[in-house]
Motif scaffolding. Sequence first.
Motif, PDB file in Angstrom:
ATOM      1  N   ASP A 102       0.841  -1.192   0.000  1.00 19.43           N
ATOM      2  CA  ASP A 102       0.000   0.000   0.000  1.00 19.43           C
ATOM      3  C   ASP A 102       0.881   1.248   0.000  1.00 19.43           C
ATOM      4  N   ARG A 107      -1.724   5.299  -4.762  1.00 16.03           N
ATOM      5  CA  ARG A 107      -3.172   5.559  -4.717  1.00 16.03           C
ATOM      6  C   ARG A 107      -3.504   6.880  -5.403  1.00 16.03           C
ATOM      7  N   ARG A 125     -13.270   5.584  -4.774  1.00 15.20           N
ATOM      8  CA  ARG A 125     -13.081   4.299  -4.103  1.00 15.20           C
ATOM      9  C   ARG A 125     -11.606   4.090  -3.756  1.00 15.20           C
ATOM     10  N   VAL A 126     -10.700   4.506  -4.635  1.00 12.01           N
ATOM     11  CA  VAL A 126      -9.263   4.390  -4.354  1.00 12.01           C
ATOM     12  C   VAL A 126      -8.916   5.186  -3.094  1.00 12.01           C
ATOM     13  N   ASP A 129     -10.629   3.475   0.020  1.00  6.71           N
ATOM     14  CA  ASP A 129      -9.928   2.247   0.405  1.00  6.71           C
ATOM     15  C   ASP A 129      -8.650   2.575   1.174  1.00  6.71           C
ATOM     16  N   GLU A 132      -9.559   3.593   4.640  1.00  4.66           N
ATOM     17  CA  GLU A 132      -9.930   2.440   5.484  1.00  4.66           C
ATOM     18  C   GLU A 132      -8.679   1.810   6.081  1.00  4.66           C
TER      19      GLU A 132
END
Length: 175
Positions: A102, A107, A125-126, A129, A132
């Motif tokens: 990650d 991102r 959404r990227v 995520d 999160e």
Amino acid sequence: MTRLEEIDHQAEELMTREQWAAAVSLIDQVLPDERTARMHWHHGWALSKLEKFEPAAQSLQLCVAREPMNPIAHWALGVVLREHGDLRGAEHHLLTALSLRDSGLARLNLAVLYMDEGRLDDAERVHLDGLELKPNDRERVERYANFLSDCGRDAEAERQYARAATLPARRRKAV
């Protein structure tokens, strides 16, 4: 230090000083088959800084071929392919980079690619995520706020900017 290690070390120093053409010229002294993955990366990234995206992509593809599990190589190749106009290839390599590790930068690049394509739900959404995974990462919250602002969702953006202001700034590594 071997000859290849010395050339790579010198190229890295040149790149630190943003002497992209000199770094490329130095690495060009080594045949592509003799270069390490790291030399291919340095060569490709320096070429990209000179906006020579096709040869940059070729060097970075050689880096990925030698180190297929290197997330930074996939990220760099994704960035260069996007600049070169290969959006599918860019998406593939940015997603691969994220699957390996990650990264807020990967991102961001993937979200920008999706925005360029008008895929705003995917771009959001990227960001979500990433939040999160690291909900208290100030840079991620700020990037999401920037996305919301770019989409004209100013009230939501302001809430995210205010939230980001309450989070600690990431400490930068000393050089």
